[in-house]
Design a protein around this motif. Structure first.
Motif, PDB file in Angstrom:
ATOM      1  N   ILE A   1       0.719  -1.260   0.555  1.00 38.31           N
ATOM      2  CA  ILE A   1      -0.069  -0.590   0.428  1.00 38.31           C
ATOM      3  C   ILE A   1       0.923   1.337  -0.015  1.00 38.31           C
ATOM      4  N   LEU A   2       2.065   0.366   1.043  1.00 41.48           N
ATOM      5  CA  LEU A   2       2.460   1.753   0.895  1.00 41.48           C
ATOM      6  C   LEU A   2       3.321   2.401  -0.656  1.00 41.48           C
ATOM      7  N   SER A   3       3.728   1.083  -1.443  1.00 39.91           N
ATOM      8  CA  SER A   3       4.582   2.297  -2.636  1.00 39.91           C
ATOM      9  C   SER A   3       3.271   2.374  -3.315  1.00 39.91           C
ATOM     10  N   VAL A   4       2.594   2.304  -3.506  1.00 40.56           N
ATOM     11  CA  VAL A   4       1.044   1.943  -4.151  1.00 40.56           C
ATOM     12  C   VAL A   4       0.902   3.884  -3.915  1.00 40.56           C
ATOM     13  N   LEU A   5       0.700   4.597  -2.449  1.00 38.03           N
ATOM     14  CA  LEU A   5       0.399   5.806  -2.300  1.00 38.03           C
ATOM     15  C   LEU A   5       2.019   6.779  -2.563  1.00 38.03           C
ATOM     16  N   VAL A   6       2.556   5.974  -2.425  1.00 39.55           N
ATOM     17  CA  VAL A   6       4.373   7.034  -3.300  1.00 39.55           C
ATOM     18  C   VAL A   6       4.119   6.945  -4.595  1.00 39.55           C
TER      19      VAL A   6
ATOM     20  N   LEU B   1       7.450   1.391 -11.395  1.00 43.56           N
ATOM     21  CA  LEU B   1       8.155   0.497 -10.308  1.00 43.56           C
ATOM     22  C   LEU B   1       7.626   0.200  -8.986  1.00 43.56           C
ATOM     23  N   LEU B   2       7.304   0.553  -8.688  1.00 41.77           N
ATOM     24  CA  LEU B   2       6.539   1.140  -7.045  1.00 41.77           C
ATOM     25  C   LEU B   2       5.717   0.452  -7.595  1.00 41.77           C
ATOM     26  N   LEU B   3       4.731   1.152  -8.217  1.00 39.63           N
ATOM     27  CA  LEU B   3       3.195   0.246  -8.621  1.00 39.63           C
ATOM     28  C   LEU B   3       2.939  -1.488  -8.515  1.00 39.63           C
ATOM     29  N   MET B   4       4.075  -1.746  -9.759  1.00 39.93           N
ATOM     30  CA  MET B   4       4.661  -2.484  -9.809  1.00 39.93           C
ATOM     31  C   MET B   4       4.496  -3.345  -8.489  1.00 39.93           C
ATOM     32  N   TYR B   5       5.564  -2.934  -7.609  1.00 36.77           N
ATOM     33  CA  TYR B   5       5.802  -3.577  -6.356  1.00 36.77           C
ATOM     34  C   TYR B   5       5.022  -3.835  -5.705  1.00 36.77           C
ATOM     35  N   GLY B   6       4.321  -2.505  -5.723  1.00 39.52           N
ATOM     36  CA  GLY B   6       2.510  -2.705  -5.059  1.00 39.52           C
ATOM     37  C   GLY B   6       2.066  -3.480  -4.623  1.00 39.52           C
TER      38      GLY B   6
ATOM     39  N   CYS C   1      10.155   3.360   0.150  1.00 38.50           N
ATOM     40  CA  CYS C   1       9.801   4.432   0.201  1.00 38.50           C
ATOM     41  C   CYS C   1       9.529   5.402   1.225  1.00 38.50           C
ATOM     42  N   LEU C   2      10.532   4.681   2.226  1.00 33.67           N
ATOM     43  CA  LEU C   2      10.604   6.121   3.268  1.00 33.67           C
ATOM     44  C   LEU C   2      11.767   6.581   3.485  1.00 33.67           C
ATOM     45  N   TYR C   3      12.445   6.959   2.309  1.00 32.57           N
ATOM     46  CA  TYR C   3      13.865   7.304   1.667  1.00 32.57           C
ATOM     47  C   TYR C   3      13.584   8.573   0.756  1.00 32.57           C
ATOM     48  N   ILE C   4      12.124   7.781   0.464  1.00 33.09           N
ATOM     49  CA  ILE C   4      11.408   9.408  -0.138  1.00 33.09           C
ATOM     50  C   ILE C   4      10.921   9.868   0.780  1.00 33.09           C
ATOM     51  N   ILE C   5      10.088   9.416   1.265  1.00 34.03           N
ATOM     52  CA  ILE C   5       9.252   9.946   1.756  1.00 34.03           C
ATOM     53  C   ILE C   5      10.196  10.867   3.666  1.00 34.03           C
ATOM     54  N   GLN C   6      10.984  10.192   3.617  1.00 32.18           N
ATOM     55  CA  GLN C   6      11.941  11.315   4.120  1.00 32.18           C
ATOM     56  C   GLN C   6      12.911  12.550   3.951  1.00 32.18           C
ATOM     57  N   ARG C   7      12.929  12.898   2.724  1.00 28.46           N
ATOM     58  CA  ARG C   7      13.827  13.234   1.533  1.00 28.46           C
ATOM     59  C   ARG C   7      12.550  13.925   0.537  1.00 28.46           C
ATOM     60  N   PRO C   8      11.228  14.862   0.840  1.00 30.29           N
ATOM     61  CA  PRO C   8      10.741  15.434  -0.475  1.00 30.29           C
ATOM     62  C   PRO C   8      11.183  15.256  -1.302  1.00 30.29           C
ATOM     63  N   THR C   9      12.288  16.814  -1.035  1.00 25.15           N
ATOM     64  CA  THR C   9      12.911  17.294  -2.564  1.00 25.15           C
ATOM     65  C   THR C   9      13.062  15.731  -3.536  1.00 25.15           C
ATOM     66  N   LEU C  10      13.186  14.903  -2.982  1.00 22.91           N
ATOM     67  CA  LEU C  10      13.289  13.827  -4.660  1.00 22.91           C
ATOM     68  C   LEU C  10      12.047  14.039  -4.507  1.00 22.91           C
ATOM     69  N   LEU C  11      10.902  14.369  -4.136  1.00 26.10           N
ATOM     70  CA  LEU C  11       9.697  13.913  -5.856  1.00 26.10           C
ATOM     71  C   LEU C  11       9.337  15.167  -6.156  1.00 26.10           C
ATOM     72  N   TYR C  12      10.615  16.739  -6.172  1.00 29.45           N
ATOM     73  CA  TYR C  12      10.272  17.629  -7.067  1.00 29.45           C
ATOM     74  C   TYR C  12      11.871  18.058  -8.007  1.00 29.45           C
ATOM     75  N   GLY C  13      11.733  16.891  -7.876  1.00 23.46           N
ATOM     76  CA  GLY C  13      13.422  16.507  -9.211  1.00 23.46           C
ATOM     77  C   GLY C  13      14.739  17.079  -9.116  1.00 23.46           C
ATOM     78  N   ALA C  14      14.983  17.328  -7.255  1.00 23.45           N
ATOM     79  CA  ALA C  14      15.429  17.774  -6.935  1.00 23.45           C
ATOM     80  C   ALA C  14      17.373  17.107  -7.508  1.00 23.45           C
ATOM     81  N   TYR C  15      17.309  16.308  -8.378  1.00 22.28           N
ATOM     82  CA  TYR C  15      18.491  16.024  -9.578  1.00 22.28           C
ATOM     83  C   TYR C  15      19.478  17.199 -10.495  1.00 22.28           C
ATOM     84  N   TRP C  16      17.719  18.164 -10.780  1.00 13.29           N
ATOM     85  CA  TRP C  16      18.229  19.031 -12.011  1.00 13.29           C
ATOM     86  C   TRP C  16      19.361  19.981 -12.095  1.00 13.29           C
ATOM     87  N   PHE C  17      19.729  20.374 -10.856  1.00  6.76           N
ATOM     88  CA  PHE C  17      20.693  21.298  -9.896  1.00  6.76           C
ATOM     89  C   PHE C  17      21.232  20.791  -9.353  1.00  6.76           C
TER      90      PHE C  17
END
Length: 422
Positions: free
Chosen positions: A16-21, A42-47, A235-251
């Protein structure tokens, strides 16, 4: 509580957590939607794999027998998705390269060979499921496909370990090179490294299970636990670092903002409106000296792009304009755009947009072309969706009410309000 129930809840919770993220990653508007959607898929497949696994553990699959083995082809897809995600992240790709379609051929073949079983009746599937010891090592006994059962079991294992190692090799080669400036952001560099290590470790453990404990009764449970740990870790790694949801890799690291030392409270920072006849609200911040740090110049460049977009495209005329909408348009992640506004211009996004709207209202009032409208009607043209918000924003940025402003520049507007709403 029996261990099977505990394991079933653990698998279901992680799924469920994988699907939500995964859904959150898919819905987020960002400059690199393709990269995040790979991770989302990938996360939806895991879910879904975990969901079917929980049904197998607790026996719930007997209630929905048509779902049995529907997750099987996904085992062949997770490995390629891991590799493609790492590759697209490191190379900042924006679309899928059709040359890699062949990576999903094993999943397609697996689905095709299971079609005869998928087409069987409910009674047949229930009888087949009851013949399987779902609580013990049953993976080697799945005979629903046209191929021998161990062929796909070995195929799932090799696919996962090979693609995980390929992703690791790709990461190492990029780390040794100097050609991936977008990857130099520490937040995303740590994430990609962690992501690769998680999947390499998970697939190595899976391989060890296949080699040494495959014949034990708890082999299925060990594999389920691998899925649980993998999903929770990602999932927990992403949740604890919300900047990953906003494309932090672009800069690059230069985008890690710090307050401008020369900026003082109340200092005017926004440029004056470019159109003639508009009421200035703030003046341009003086140019920095030649000794300004590179990151400050980079930020100023981004602010100029933002200003040009706001002035030319007038997105503020949209009542529901959001930070995400603007970030996508100017190719900046929301967290960075918000940080620049807050820490460099000392203004919230809402106030920044409302300031442009107020300028536009001033232009409309001075032009006298909309004298047939009330002040509230003019504010709606400028993108204000609330009468209260309009009056408060106007008085905040102009220091007087809209009615007072109109009296100073043109004749009172027909039906115009004479006082702001409290």
């Amino acid at each position: 509580m029996p261990w099977r129930i505990i394991l079933s809840y653990a698998v279901l919770t992680s799924s469920i957590l994988s699907v939500l993220v995964g859904c959150l990653l898919w819905r987020k508007k960002q400059p690199s939607a393709y990269v995040n959607r790979l991770l989302s898929l990938l996360l939806l497949m895991y879910g879904y794999i975990g969901f079917i696994g929980s049904l197998l553990v607790n026996g719930g699959i007997l209630q929905v027998p048509h779902l049995f083995r529907t997750a099987a082809p996904l085992h062949y897809m997770t490995g390629p998705m891991i590799y493609l995600y790492v590759r697209a992240s490191l190379r900042a790709e924006s679309r899928f390269d059709q040359r890699f379609l062949w990576l999903f051929a094993p999943a397609l073949f697996n689905a095709i060979e299971l079609i005869p079983f998928y087409c069987q009746s409910t009674a047949y599937k229930i009888a087949h499921l009851k013949s399987l010891p779902l609580t013990s090592n049953s993976l080697a006994r799945f005979t629903e496909g046209l191929l021998p059962p161990m062929v796909n079991t070995v195929g799932y294992t090799l696919s996962g370990i090979i693609y995980a190692l390929l992703a690791g090799q790709l990461l190492l080669s990029y780390r040794r090179s100097q050609t991936f400036s977008r990857f130099s952001n520490p937040t995303y560099a740590n994430w990609i490294t962690t992501f690769v290590l998680i999947h390499v470790a998970a697939n190595v453990v899976w391989l060890l299970i296949m080699l040494f404990v495959w014949q034990t009764p708890w082999a299925n449970q060990a594999i389920n636990m691998v899925f649980v740990v993998t999903q929770l870790s990602v999932c927990l790694y992403i949740i604890q670092r919300p900047t990953l949801l906003y494309g932090a890799y672009w800069f690059s690291p230069a985008d890690r903002l710090s307050p401008v030392a020369s900026q003082t409270a109340g200092q005017p920072v926004l440029p004056a409106p470019a159109r003639p006849g508009a009421e200035p609200i703030r003046s341009v911040r003086p140019a920095e000296s030649a000794s300004r740090d590179d990151w400050e110049e980079d930020v100023q460049d981004k602010l100029r792009v933002l200003e040009q977009y706001m002035t030319t495209n007038k997105p503020y005329l949209q009542p529901r304009l959001s930070l995400t909408d603007v970030s996508v348009a100017v190719n900046l992640p929301p967290y960075l755009l918000s940080s620049m506004l807050n820490r460099v211009l000392d203004v919230e996004f809402r106030d920044y947009v409302n300031e442009y709207r107020v300028r536009y209202v001033c232009q409309l009032i001075q032009s006298n072309q909309f004298s047939h409208l009330t002040l509230e009607g003019i504010s709606a043209l400028a993108g204000f969706s609330s009468k209260t918000t309009f009056y408060r924003a106007f008085q905040k940025h102009m220091g007087l009410t809209p009615a007072q402003y109109s009296l100073r520049h043109v004749q009172p507007l027909q039906g115009g309000a004479s006082a702001p709403v409290a």
